[in-house]
Design a protein around this motif. Structure first.
Motif, short mmCIF file in Angstrom:
data_model
loop_
_atom_site.label_atom_id
_atom_site.label_comp_id
_atom_site.label_asym_id
_atom_site.label_seq_id
_atom_site.Cartn_x
_atom_site.Cartn_y
_atom_site.Cartn_z
N ARG A 49 -33.19 18.87 18.18
CA ARG A 49 -33.81 20.21 18.16
C ARG A 49 -35.32 20.10 18.35
N ALA A 50 -35.92 19.08 17.75
CA ALA A 50 -37.36 18.91 17.90
C ALA A 50 -37.73 18.52 19.33
N SER A 51 -36.92 17.68 19.98
CA SER A 51 -37.23 17.26 21.34
C SER A 51 -37.18 18.42 22.32
N ARG A 52 -36.38 19.42 22.06
CA ARG A 52 -36.34 20.59 22.94
C ARG A 52 -37.66 21.33 22.93
N SER A 53 -38.39 21.24 21.86
CA SER A 53 -39.71 21.87 21.77
C SER A 53 -40.84 20.87 22.02
N HIS A 54 -40.50 19.71 22.61
CA HIS A 54 -41.49 18.67 22.93
C HIS A 54 -42.18 18.16 21.67
N LEU A 55 -41.43 18.04 20.60
CA LEU A 55 -41.92 17.47 19.35
C LEU A 55 -41.15 16.18 19.09
N HIS A 56 -41.87 15.14 18.69
CA HIS A 56 -41.26 13.83 18.55
C HIS A 56 -41.63 13.23 17.20
N PRO A 57 -40.78 13.36 16.20
CA PRO A 57 -41.09 12.78 14.89
C PRO A 57 -41.14 11.26 14.96
N THR A 58 -42.10 10.73 14.26
CA THR A 58 -42.30 9.27 14.24
C THR A 58 -41.82 8.62 12.96
N SER A 59 -41.35 9.40 12.00
CA SER A 59 -40.85 8.84 10.75
C SER A 59 -39.80 9.78 10.18
N VAL A 60 -38.91 9.20 9.37
CA VAL A 60 -37.84 9.95 8.73
C VAL A 60 -37.82 9.57 7.25
N GLY A 61 -37.87 10.58 6.40
CA GLY A 61 -37.77 10.36 4.96
C GLY A 61 -36.47 10.95 4.43
N VAL A 62 -35.74 10.18 3.67
CA VAL A 62 -34.44 10.60 3.16
C VAL A 62 -34.47 10.48 1.64
N THR A 63 -34.08 11.57 0.98
CA THR A 63 -33.93 11.56 -0.47
C THR A 63 -32.50 11.96 -0.80
N CYS A 64 -31.90 11.22 -1.70
CA CYS A 64 -30.49 11.44 -2.04
C CYS A 64 -30.32 11.23 -3.53
N GLU A 65 -29.62 12.14 -4.17
CA GLU A 65 -29.43 12.07 -5.61
C GLU A 65 -28.26 11.17 -5.99
N ARG A 66 -27.40 10.84 -5.06
CA ARG A 66 -26.24 10.01 -5.34
C ARG A 66 -26.55 8.54 -5.02
N ALA A 67 -26.43 7.72 -6.01
CA ALA A 67 -26.74 6.31 -5.81
C ALA A 67 -25.74 5.64 -4.86
N ASP A 68 -24.45 6.04 -4.92
CA ASP A 68 -23.46 5.41 -4.05
C ASP A 68 -23.72 5.73 -2.57
N VAL A 69 -24.30 6.91 -2.31
CA VAL A 69 -24.62 7.26 -0.93
C VAL A 69 -25.89 6.54 -0.47
N ARG A 70 -26.84 6.33 -1.34
CA ARG A 70 -28.08 5.64 -0.96
C ARG A 70 -27.80 4.21 -0.50
N ASP A 71 -26.78 3.57 -1.08
CA ASP A 71 -26.48 2.20 -0.69
C ASP A 71 -25.95 2.12 0.73
N LEU A 72 -25.38 3.18 1.25
CA LEU A 72 -24.79 3.17 2.58
C LEU A 72 -25.72 3.73 3.66
N LEU A 73 -26.87 4.23 3.27
CA LEU A 73 -27.75 4.87 4.25
C LEU A 73 -28.31 3.90 5.29
N PRO A 74 -28.73 2.68 4.93
CA PRO A 74 -29.25 1.79 5.98
C PRO A 74 -28.24 1.52 7.08
N GLU A 75 -26.97 1.30 6.72
CA GLU A 75 -25.95 1.04 7.74
C GLU A 75 -25.68 2.28 8.59
N SER A 76 -25.66 3.45 7.97
CA SER A 76 -25.38 4.67 8.72
C SER A 76 -26.49 4.99 9.72
#
Length: 391
Positions: free
Chosen positions: A62-89
């Motif tokens: 959606r950002a690229s359609r408006s010629h916007l290009h994010p250079t970083s992504v921040g992820v916050t998750c309250e579930r510890a079991d999901v945080r362990d799988l985020l790097p692989e996903s």
């Protein structure tokens, strides 16, 4: 302009927010909420991790359609079991430069981006966390949390008296005294009761009902951690875990200033060429002064006049018909002969005898009591005469 993407997973939704890290007070550029785990259901950890990666792909596209290009992504998750799988996903979806952000850090970063809290410190902030409510003493300017207390939401928010007594106890323990109570993501039905409790405790009140608070804070934290030199534009995967070719987003617009300078240079050259083309070849300076010529008076001989004693005819100046030649001067006659027709005698006009009319005074604006009013002097009666001018 540094675009950064934030993603947050809570108990009922996945939120994404695109922000400009250089101007956080302007809020998010684009945000979206995806329902997830509604109705009390708890999705599995692998499916939640894949959902976070898919939400990141959609937000970057959606950002690229408006010629916007994010250079970083921040992820916050309250579930510890999901945080362990985020790097692989996120590695399978070809998204790099992903930062895992603590929820407290995300909340602090979001509080610093709220214009209504600029310069207000310290504060008391509370937010729901499952069946509990957290009340924290925060210094937004320093970006620190001094203390945090957890309470059972059903007991704390039962009535305004209980909430007021709890706030009074916390305020009495704090030095310096908090200035404002801030509700972060609290239910709308608790807004009025929170405002009443804050007023009774002598605190100001601000209700922050934005549902993408954690996503905005995560994006700001990720942008602060990533250096501008090492940050690169992110790529968009075609289907998350489904795989497929990844379309790389165009690089930073580093050539834009050079292209703009070249365009201005070409336009300037064209403008100068047009000016030279439209200018006349033989430009001359116009003047209104008459030409200066030398007139040499010429003498003409009047053959029709009788000759003098020497047998010479009278000569006249051709350029000055009223002047005579030397013959007239020798004969003693006047150099200016009288005209053939004398002008009619001027009529002697009697002096005007129109009646004298006095001028009207200007309109009165203010009277001075020290100066007596004056009236115009009477004019003498005019003699009886016949006016020569009417009107």
């Amino acid at each position: 302009m540094r675009e950064s993407l934030g993603i947050a997973l809570d108990s009922s939704s996945i939120s994404t927010a695109l922000v400009d890290a250089d101007t956080p007070l302007l809020g998010s550029i684009d945000e979206f909420r995806h329902p997830w785990g509604e109705g009390g259901s708890v999705p599995s950890a692998p499916s939640s991790a894949r959902a976070l990666a898919s939400a990141a792909d959609v937000a970057i596209e959606r950002a690229s359609r408006s010629h916007l290009h994010p250079t970083s992504v921040g992820v916050t998750c309250e579930r510890a079991d999901v945080r362990d799988l985020l790097p692989e996903s996120f590695s399978s979806s070809a998204i790099g430069n992903v930062e895992l952000v603590n929820s407290l850090d995300a909340r602090l970063a979001y509080l610093r981006s709220v214009d209504a809290l600029a310069g207000v410190s310290p504060i008391l902030a509370f937010w729901p966390d499952g069946s509990e409510t957290v009340i924290a003493a925060i210094d937004p300017i320093a970006g620190t949390i001094d203390s945090a207390h957890r309470y059972i939401s059903a007991e704390l928010l039962a009535n305004s008296a209980t909430f007021t007594a709890t706030l009074d106890t916390i305020v009495a323990e704090r030095d310096p005294v908090p200035k404002m109570l801030v509700a972060m993501g609290a239910p709308e039905q608790t807004r009025q009761m929170s405002a009443v409790a804050a007023e009774r405790s002598g605190l100001g009140f601000t209700f922050l009902g934005d549902r993408t608070q954690l996503a905005i804070g995560a994006a700001l934290v990720a942008a602060a951690r990533s250096t501008p030199t090492s940050a690169a534009p992110l790529a968009v995967g075609s289907g998350g875990a489904a795989g497929g070719a990844a379309a790389a987003i165009a690089g930073p617009r580093r050539w834009t200033p050079l292209i703009l300078f070249a365009t201005l240079l070409v336009l300037g050259g064209l403008l100068i060429g047009m000016l030279f083309t439209l200018a006349p070849d033989n430009a001359s300076t116009a003047t209104t002064d008459p030409p200066i010529t030398e007139n040499t008076p010429t003498a003409t001989v009047d053959k029709h006049q009788p000759a003098n004693e020497n047998g010479e005819h009278r000569t006249e100046n051709a350029d000055a018909p009223g002047l005579s030649g030397p013959a007239w001067g020798e004969s003693g006659e006047s150099p200016n002969p009288p005209p053939l027709f004398s002008p009619p005698p001027s009529e002697s006009l009697p002096p005007p005898c129109d009646p004298v009319v006095p001028g009207a005074p200007a309109g009165l604006r203010r009277s001075d009591p020290d100066i007596p009013p004056t009236s115009p002097a009477p004019t003498p009666d005019a003699e009886d005469c016949t006016p020569i001018r009417q009107g």
